[in-house]
Design a protein around this motif. Sequence first.
Motif, PDB file in Angstrom:
ATOM      1  N   LEU A   1      20.125 -19.750  13.239  1.00 14.38           N
ATOM      2  CA  LEU A   1      19.606 -19.483  14.492  1.00 14.38           C
ATOM      3  C   LEU A   1      20.039 -17.865  14.494  1.00 14.38           C
ATOM      4  O   LEU A   1      19.525 -17.074  15.146  1.00 14.38           O
ATOM      5  CB  LEU A   1      20.439 -20.039  15.560  1.00 14.38           C
ATOM      6  CG  LEU A   1      19.894 -21.419  15.929  1.00 14.38           C
ATOM      7  CD1 LEU A   1      20.824 -22.221  16.919  1.00 14.38           C
ATOM      8  CD2 LEU A   1      18.516 -21.282  16.618  1.00 14.38           C
TER       9      LEU A   1
ATOM     10  N   ILE B   1       8.260 -14.155  10.641  1.00 15.89           N
ATOM     11  CA  ILE B   1       8.624 -13.445  11.963  1.00 15.89           C
ATOM     12  C   ILE B   1       8.001 -12.239  11.500  1.00 15.89           C
ATOM     13  O   ILE B   1       7.228 -11.503  12.608  1.00 15.89           O
ATOM     14  CB  ILE B   1      10.127 -13.208  12.149  1.00 15.89           C
ATOM     15  CG1 ILE B   1      10.580 -14.615  12.626  1.00 15.89           C
ATOM     16  CG2 ILE B   1      10.240 -12.154  13.110  1.00 15.89           C
ATOM     17  CD1 ILE B   1      11.909 -14.589  12.786  1.00 15.89           C
TER      18      ILE B   1
ATOM     19  N   GLU C   1      17.558 -15.670  12.612  1.00 16.08           N
ATOM     20  CA  GLU C   1      16.292 -15.829  13.153  1.00 16.08           C
ATOM     21  C   GLU C   1      16.609 -14.668  14.380  1.00 16.08           C
ATOM     22  O   GLU C   1      15.474 -13.758  14.347  1.00 16.08           O
ATOM     23  CB  GLU C   1      15.993 -17.133  14.180  1.00 16.08           C
ATOM     24  CG  GLU C   1      14.840 -16.847  15.052  1.00 16.08           C
ATOM     25  CD  GLU C   1      15.018 -17.988  16.121  1.00 16.08           C
ATOM     26  OE1 GLU C   1      14.584 -17.630  17.460  1.00 16.08           O
ATOM     27  OE2 GLU C   1      15.177 -19.229  15.647  1.00 16.08           O
ATOM     28  N   GLN C   2      17.534 -14.726  15.205  1.00 17.10           N
ATOM     29  CA  GLN C   2      17.843 -13.424  16.047  1.00 17.10           C
ATOM     30  C   GLN C   2      18.000 -12.207  15.293  1.00 17.10           C
ATOM     31  O   GLN C   2      17.297 -11.190  15.763  1.00 17.10           O
ATOM     32  CB  GLN C   2      18.846 -13.534  16.869  1.00 17.10           C
ATOM     33  CG  GLN C   2      18.853 -15.191  17.912  1.00 17.10           C
ATOM     34  CD  GLN C   2      17.677 -14.841  18.647  1.00 17.10           C
ATOM     35  OE1 GLN C   2      17.554 -13.907  19.422  1.00 17.10           O
ATOM     36  NE2 GLN C   2      16.802 -15.867  18.952  1.00 17.10           N
TER      37      GLN C   2
ATOM     38  N   ASN D   1      10.879 -18.332  18.576  1.00 14.16           N
ATOM     39  CA  ASN D   1      11.757 -19.100  17.844  1.00 14.16           C
ATOM     40  C   ASN D   1      11.502 -19.958  16.656  1.00 14.16           C
ATOM     41  O   ASN D   1      10.176 -20.205  16.513  1.00 14.16           O
ATOM     42  CB  ASN D   1      12.695 -19.913  18.873  1.00 14.16           C
ATOM     43  CG  ASN D   1      11.787 -20.800  19.694  1.00 14.16           C
ATOM     44  OD1 ASN D   1      10.941 -21.494  19.255  1.00 14.16           O
ATOM     45  ND2 ASN D   1      11.879 -20.982  20.837  1.00 14.16           N
ATOM     46  N   ILE D   2      12.159 -20.637  15.961  1.00  7.13           N
ATOM     47  CA  ILE D   2      11.983 -21.667  14.836  1.00  7.13           C
ATOM     48  C   ILE D   2      10.935 -22.813  15.203  1.00  7.13           C
ATOM     49  O   ILE D   2       9.990 -22.981  14.436  1.00  7.13           O
ATOM     50  CB  ILE D   2      13.184 -22.050  14.399  1.00  7.13           C
ATOM     51  CG1 ILE D   2      14.239 -21.054  13.794  1.00  7.13           C
ATOM     52  CG2 ILE D   2      12.774 -23.276  13.183  1.00  7.13           C
ATOM     53  CD1 ILE D   2      15.381 -21.606  13.078  1.00  7.13           C
ATOM     54  N   ASP D   3      11.195 -23.243  16.524  1.00  6.28           N
ATOM     55  CA  ASP D   3      10.506 -24.473  16.830  1.00  6.28           C
ATOM     56  C   ASP D   3       8.879 -23.716  16.888  1.00  6.28           C
ATOM     57  O   ASP D   3       7.933 -24.600  16.593  1.00  6.28           O
ATOM     58  CB  ASP D   3      10.730 -24.874  18.303  1.00  6.28           C
ATOM     59  CG  ASP D   3      12.003 -25.830  18.168  1.00  6.28           C
ATOM     60  OD1 ASP D   3      12.161 -26.252  17.056  1.00  6.28           O
ATOM     61  OD2 ASP D   3      12.531 -25.743  18.945  1.00  6.28           O
ATOM     62  N   LYS D   4       8.715 -22.560  17.594  1.00  4.90           N
ATOM     63  CA  LYS D   4       7.113 -22.124  17.708  1.00  4.90           C
ATOM     64  C   LYS D   4       6.682 -21.570  16.259  1.00  4.90           C
ATOM     65  O   LYS D   4       5.441 -21.523  16.266  1.00  4.90           O
ATOM     66  CB  LYS D   4       7.613 -20.846  18.855  1.00  4.90           C
ATOM     67  CG  LYS D   4       7.721 -21.306  20.150  1.00  4.90           C
ATOM     68  CD  LYS D   4       7.553 -20.315  21.265  1.00  4.90           C
ATOM     69  CE  LYS D   4       7.740 -20.570  22.639  1.00  4.90           C
ATOM     70  NZ  LYS D   4       8.971 -21.403  22.912  1.00  4.90           N
TER      71      LYS D   4
ATOM     72  N   ASP E   1       9.109 -16.006  23.770  1.00  6.73           N
ATOM     73  CA  ASP E   1      10.084 -15.693  23.018  1.00  6.73           C
ATOM     74  C   ASP E   1       9.766 -16.487  21.590  1.00  6.73           C
ATOM     75  O   ASP E   1       9.456 -17.796  21.646  1.00  6.73           O
ATOM     76  CB  ASP E   1      11.310 -16.410  23.498  1.00  6.73           C
ATOM     77  CG  ASP E   1      12.569 -15.745  22.763  1.00  6.73           C
ATOM     78  OD1 ASP E   1      12.593 -14.834  22.294  1.00  6.73           O
ATOM     79  OD2 ASP E   1      13.525 -16.648  22.909  1.00  6.73           O
TER      80      ASP E   1
ATOM     81  N   LYS F   1      14.407 -10.844  14.202  1.00  9.28           N
ATOM     82  CA  LYS F   1      13.731 -10.386  15.429  1.00  9.28           C
ATOM     83  C   LYS F   1      14.225  -8.963  15.727  1.00  9.28           C
ATOM     84  O   LYS F   1      13.400  -8.102  16.237  1.00  9.28           O
ATOM     85  CB  LYS F   1      13.618 -11.429  16.358  1.00  9.28           C
ATOM     86  CG  LYS F   1      12.896 -12.620  16.224  1.00  9.28           C
ATOM     87  CD  LYS F   1      12.728 -13.384  17.468  1.00  9.28           C
ATOM     88  CE  LYS F   1      13.918 -14.031  17.942  1.00  9.28           C
ATOM     89  NZ  LYS F   1      13.673 -14.993  18.941  1.00  9.28           N
TER      90      LYS F   1
END
Length: 504
Positions: free
Chosen positions: A140, A462, A143-144, A350-353, A348, A147
């Motif tokens: 997480l 990403i 990921e942030q 994220n990993i799920d998307k 937004d 981005k």
Amino acid sequence: MAIPLYPEILVAISLCFLFLCHLRWNKSRTITNWPVVGMLPGLLQNASNVHEYVTWLLKQNGGTFKFKGPWFTNMTFMVTSDPMNINHMLSKNFSNYTKGQKFQEIFDVLGDGIFNSDSDSWTYQRKLLHTMLKDNKFKLFFEQFVKGKVEKSLVPVLDHISSFGIEVDLQDIFQRFTFDSACLVVLGFDPNCLSIEFPDVSYAKSFDQLEECLLYRHIVPERWWKLQRRLQIGSEKKLSHAWKVFDEFVYECISTKREEVTLKKEELKFNLLTAIVMEEQEGEMSTTITKSDKFLRDTATNLLAAGRDSISAGLTWLFWLLATHPSVEAKILEEIKEHLLDNGKSKDLNIDKLSKLVYLHGAVCESLRLFPPIPFEHKCSVQPDILPSGHSMRPNTTILYSLYSMGRMESIWGEDCLDFKPERWITEFGGIVHVPSFKFIAFNAGARTCLGKDIAFIQMKIIATAIIWKYHVRVVEDHPVSPSISVVLHMKHGLKVRISKRYA
């Protein structure tokens, strides 16, 4: 001292003579085992396209053959692209195939880091890094972080380039982005290589020089490059200089980090070096070796190499393939619209998307299949063995497996193996096809499967999503595209492109 060097001088003279003869009289793609110099002239003649040459040889020899080097040089080794052989070495008989002394000598710049180590040292480092890299909190955070880096560095640079309509080397942009990212995640320091000014950063450039010199060690007799190293001439002189520049940078970061952790002047931001130093000071490290600056230097160097080179090379080839396959790019755009937009506004990310971008995932896998960032790997047999292909392995025999060649084998991928087809990774129900790691070998296989596989996919998706949605990338007309001759599969001439905004 003259006597031990005499055989090398004899080989060098013979090699030059026969190599010139080979260039003059033999223009075909053959592999001849010459007296004295072995098969080396054929390899040198095809050095500029060595990956294609090795692929051709493997196809002609059923996927495995023995390369015989010059006499006196200990340069004979096995080469394979057979998935069963690779599964045997990396999984079924893993303990019998180590990195070996020769690998460690060639890649001495990596020190005793995870890529270069075996046995207990490797087990300890893998356990340490597995705990950090596989933690969901780290994913997480990563990921942030990616981005944020895209928004603050990559997008402003691409906006600037598109507004002026200038040509740019996209490979250079990706290398700058991933070096900044790797330094931030590993060292907690941002070199700001990626900015509108495109600064010349010496310790970042030293990485490229190291890679070039390390490949040179693969295609000349061992005693020859070691003699150059002793005399500090030629390629080895360049390597020594690049190594010194890079080490000065890393050790300075280590010194700063130790001071920060000790004094705790401010709340420490997360990075892998800080995490390791804190574990060390809290008594979690098991040996005096792991508490040394040398251990931190080796660990950081290995992680920086993985984080910078593999991702930048993967992205470069991906965007070249997308630019030359507009129908694939169009399908990815439609997928982005479907899953990442809500009433025309972006959601937004994220990993799920990201997991819903199945076609993009297929395109990334297909790019890595055809152009794996690490084109070949080494192993060394410990005990006598027989490979599934029937080839006998003596103790201390080096075996190279070509990841590049594997992606071009009809026996593995079918008659369309040279085609860029993301569809081969998608099931009829719209899921992702699972391919055994010993066939899709971009992230290695077995016990040495890449620990950063998940975060590599996160970062590539990403970055790819941001660029594909915002910009149209066109390769400059007549720009030559071919793999570089390096231990990392960069593009030899970079990737010259023009970038325009997709939506005004």
